[in-house]
Structure formats: C-alpha cells, structure tokens
Design a protein around this motif. Sequence first.
Motif, PDB file in Angstrom:
ATOM      1  N   VAL A 110      12.707  45.281  63.672  1.00  0.00           N
ATOM      2  CA  VAL A 110      13.474  44.255  64.378  1.00  0.00           C
ATOM      3  C   VAL A 110      14.909  44.109  63.851  1.00  0.00           C
ATOM      4  O   VAL A 110      15.748  43.510  64.516  1.00  0.00           O
ATOM      5  N   SER A 111      15.165  44.646  62.655  1.00  0.00           N
ATOM      6  CA  SER A 111      16.505  44.547  62.080  1.00  0.00           C
ATOM      7  C   SER A 111      16.571  45.430  60.835  1.00  0.00           C
ATOM      8  O   SER A 111      15.583  46.068  60.466  1.00  0.00           O
ATOM      9  N   TYR A 112      17.749  45.436  60.206  1.00  0.00           N
ATOM     10  CA  TYR A 112      17.937  46.201  58.977  1.00  0.00           C
ATOM     11  C   TYR A 112      18.564  45.309  57.920  1.00  0.00           C
ATOM     12  O   TYR A 112      19.317  44.394  58.227  1.00  0.00           O
ATOM     13  N   HIS A 113      18.238  45.609  56.675  1.00  0.00           N
ATOM     14  CA  HIS A 113      18.670  44.803  55.543  1.00  0.00           C
ATOM     15  C   HIS A 113      19.242  45.742  54.488  1.00  0.00           C
ATOM     16  O   HIS A 113      18.652  46.781  54.200  1.00  0.00           O
ATOM     17  N   SER A 114      20.378  45.388  53.933  1.00  0.00           N
ATOM     18  CA  SER A 114      20.984  46.226  52.908  1.00  0.00           C
ATOM     19  C   SER A 114      21.402  45.391  51.705  1.00  0.00           C
ATOM     20  O   SER A 114      22.082  44.370  51.848  1.00  0.00           O
ATOM     21  N   ASN A 115      20.971  45.852  50.527  1.00  0.00           N
ATOM     22  CA  ASN A 115      21.414  45.306  49.248  1.00  0.00           C
ATOM     23  C   ASN A 115      22.267  46.367  48.580  1.00  0.00           C
ATOM     24  O   ASN A 115      21.854  47.525  48.489  1.00  0.00           O
ATOM     25  N   ARG A 116      23.449  45.989  48.127  1.00  0.00           N
ATOM     26  CA  ARG A 116      24.316  46.940  47.459  1.00  0.00           C
ATOM     27  C   ARG A 116      24.658  46.444  46.071  1.00  0.00           C
ATOM     28  O   ARG A 116      25.023  45.286  45.890  1.00  0.00           O
ATOM     29  N   ARG A 117      24.502  47.365  45.136  1.00  0.00           N
ATOM     30  CA  ARG A 117      24.783  47.077  43.733  1.00  0.00           C
ATOM     31  C   ARG A 117      25.920  47.948  43.234  1.00  0.00           C
ATOM     32  O   ARG A 117      26.292  48.921  43.870  1.00  0.00           O
ATOM     33  N   VAL A 118      26.406  47.606  42.053  1.00  0.00           N
ATOM     34  CA  VAL A 118      27.448  48.392  41.405  1.00  0.00           C
ATOM     35  C   VAL A 118      26.874  49.773  41.091  1.00  0.00           C
ATOM     36  O   VAL A 118      25.810  49.883  40.489  1.00  0.00           O
ATOM     37  N   PRO A 119      27.562  50.828  41.502  1.00  0.00           N
ATOM     38  CA  PRO A 119      27.085  52.171  41.189  1.00  0.00           C
ATOM     39  C   PRO A 119      27.512  52.600  39.789  1.00  0.00           C
ATOM     40  O   PRO A 119      28.462  52.044  39.224  1.00  0.00           O
ATOM     41  N   ASN A 120      26.852  53.590  39.265  1.00  0.00           N
ATOM     42  CA  ASN A 120      27.250  54.188  37.995  1.00  0.00           C
ATOM     43  C   ASN A 120      28.550  54.954  38.235  1.00  0.00           C
ATOM     44  O   ASN A 120      28.593  55.871  39.054  1.00  0.00           O
ATOM     45  N   ARG A 121      29.618  54.586  37.557  1.00  0.00           N
ATOM     46  CA  ARG A 121      30.942  55.183  37.785  1.00  0.00           C
ATOM     47  C   ARG A 121      30.953  56.685  37.504  1.00  0.00           C
ATOM     48  O   ARG A 121      31.620  57.444  38.194  1.00  0.00           O
ATOM     49  N   ASP A 122      30.241  57.122  36.461  1.00  0.00           N
ATOM     50  CA  ASP A 122      30.212  58.547  36.141  1.00  0.00           C
ATOM     51  C   ASP A 122      29.528  59.341  37.243  1.00  0.00           C
ATOM     52  O   ASP A 122      29.960  60.446  37.578  1.00  0.00           O
ATOM     53  N   ILE A 123      28.462  58.801  37.806  1.00  0.00           N
ATOM     54  CA  ILE A 123      27.766  59.480  38.900  1.00  0.00           C
ATOM     55  C   ILE A 123      28.680  59.582  40.115  1.00  0.00           C
ATOM     56  O   ILE A 123      28.776  60.634  40.745  1.00  0.00           O
ATOM     57  N   VAL A 124      29.362  58.495  40.441  1.00  0.00           N
ATOM     58  CA  VAL A 124      30.290  58.514  41.581  1.00  0.00           C
ATOM     59  C   VAL A 124      31.359  59.576  41.361  1.00  0.00           C
ATOM     60  O   VAL A 124      31.603  60.423  42.220  1.00  0.00           O
ATOM     61  N   LYS A 125      31.978  59.548  40.207  1.00  0.00           N
ATOM     62  CA  LYS A 125      33.106  60.438  39.910  1.00  0.00           C
ATOM     63  C   LYS A 125      32.668  61.899  39.776  1.00  0.00           C
ATOM     64  O   LYS A 125      33.303  62.790  40.336  1.00  0.00           O
ATOM     65  N   ASP A 126      31.592  62.136  39.048  1.00  0.00           N
ATOM     66  CA  ASP A 126      31.199  63.511  38.720  1.00  0.00           C
ATOM     67  C   ASP A 126      30.275  64.169  39.739  1.00  0.00           C
ATOM     68  O   ASP A 126      30.247  65.392  39.842  1.00  0.00           O
ATOM     69  N   LYS A 127      29.513  63.390  40.474  1.00  0.00           N
ATOM     70  CA  LYS A 127      28.514  63.958  41.388  1.00  0.00           C
ATOM     71  C   LYS A 127      28.810  63.662  42.862  1.00  0.00           C
ATOM     72  O   LYS A 127      28.845  64.565  43.682  1.00  0.00           O
ATOM     73  N   ILE A 128      28.982  62.390  43.180  1.00  0.00           N
ATOM     74  CA  ILE A 128      29.072  61.978  44.578  1.00  0.00           C
ATOM     75  C   ILE A 128      30.401  62.377  45.212  1.00  0.00           C
ATOM     76  O   ILE A 128      30.425  62.987  46.288  1.00  0.00           O
ATOM     77  N   ILE A 129      31.500  62.044  44.585  1.00  0.00           N
ATOM     78  CA  ILE A 129      32.800  62.356  45.181  1.00  0.00           C
ATOM     79  C   ILE A 129      32.952  63.859  45.440  1.00  0.00           C
ATOM     80  O   ILE A 129      33.361  64.240  46.545  1.00  0.00           O
ATOM     81  N   PRO A 130      32.614  64.738  44.496  1.00  0.00           N
ATOM     82  CA  PRO A 130      32.739  66.179  44.807  1.00  0.00           C
ATOM     83  C   PRO A 130      31.868  66.624  45.993  1.00  0.00           C
ATOM     84  O   PRO A 130      32.331  67.410  46.827  1.00  0.00           O
TER      85      PRO A 130
END
Length: 174
Positions: A110-130
């Motif tokens: 019937v709907s969608y729910h999203s919880n967002r937390r602070v990500p690990n900065r190293d993971i964002v920089k080293d893994k996700i962004i590339p």
Amino acid sequence: MAKDTTLTGKERFFDESDIIVSKTDLKGRVTYCNREFQRVAGYTEREMLGQPHNIIRHPDMPRCVFELMWETIQNGDEIFAYVVNRCKNGDHYWVNAHITPSFDKTGKIVSYHSNRRVPNRDIVKDKIIPIYQKLLSEEKKYSNRKEGMQASRKMLEDFLKSQGMAYDQFVATL
C-alpha cells in the motif's frame, strides 16, 4: 524546485544518531517526511507532501540503481542502498537507505517507507562513488536514456555476478 537548482558541490551532513524518514504512495509521491528529512534536504513539509520523491534525485545517482530499488520494493522485498540526494539549494548529502514496502492486512503493498542513516564515509568514497561513476559514464554513452539505463544495469549485474552476490549482499558486505 530542486530539478532547476544548480549544483553547489557542497555536501551536507547529519548526525549518526539522526534518521531521515519518508513515506510515499505507490507512485512515489511523498506522504510523510520527518523533520530531519526537511532539515537536511532544505524543504518544508508543505513543499514535500504530494511531490514525487525524486524531487531530491541527484544527477550523480545512477538511474539503474533506482530501477533496481523500485523493482525490489515493488516485488515486496526490502533493499539497502547508498544514495546521493540533492538538496533544495543544490547541495547534496549521502545516505545509507533502507527502503521497505508497507502492506495491508491482506498482504497487498500500500506504500513505501524509507529510513536513511549516515553512511560510512570510507565506503562511499572508496567503493560507492567509483562504481556509481562507472555506471553513470555508461549511461551517458547513449542518447536514449532507456538504453543507457539498460546498459548500466547490465554493467551493474555483471559486476555483482563477478562478486558472486546480489546487490543487497554486496551492500551488506561493504
């Protein structure tokens, strides 16, 4: 609103103890956004309610990841994903999102729910962004947006296959 906003290149942050929460209807229109969401994204509740959630879509976010997220939740499953969002003023912020479908008593979504937390900065920089940069580069090779998304989706699927895991497993191992 945000879609007409020039990007500033400035990143916003929120505290590890804070949770950004939003709910949408089946079409992705915002039905609820908590104060933290409003504070970080720079929108008032009035500006957000009824708007498509992609009002905060950042152009550096690969479309194929959104496609995967939508498929997952529409199939009744939850998903965790790293997402970069755009603020009303053109700033951006990264989140580790947990998105779930909400069901009625009969098991219908019937709907969608999203919880967002602070990500690990190293993971964002080293893994996700590339990874996201490669996916975006693939998407931009095509003048047809749908073809670009399909090509980047194949690239993502090939990468996950090479890792021997599904997307949710990949995100969980980061």
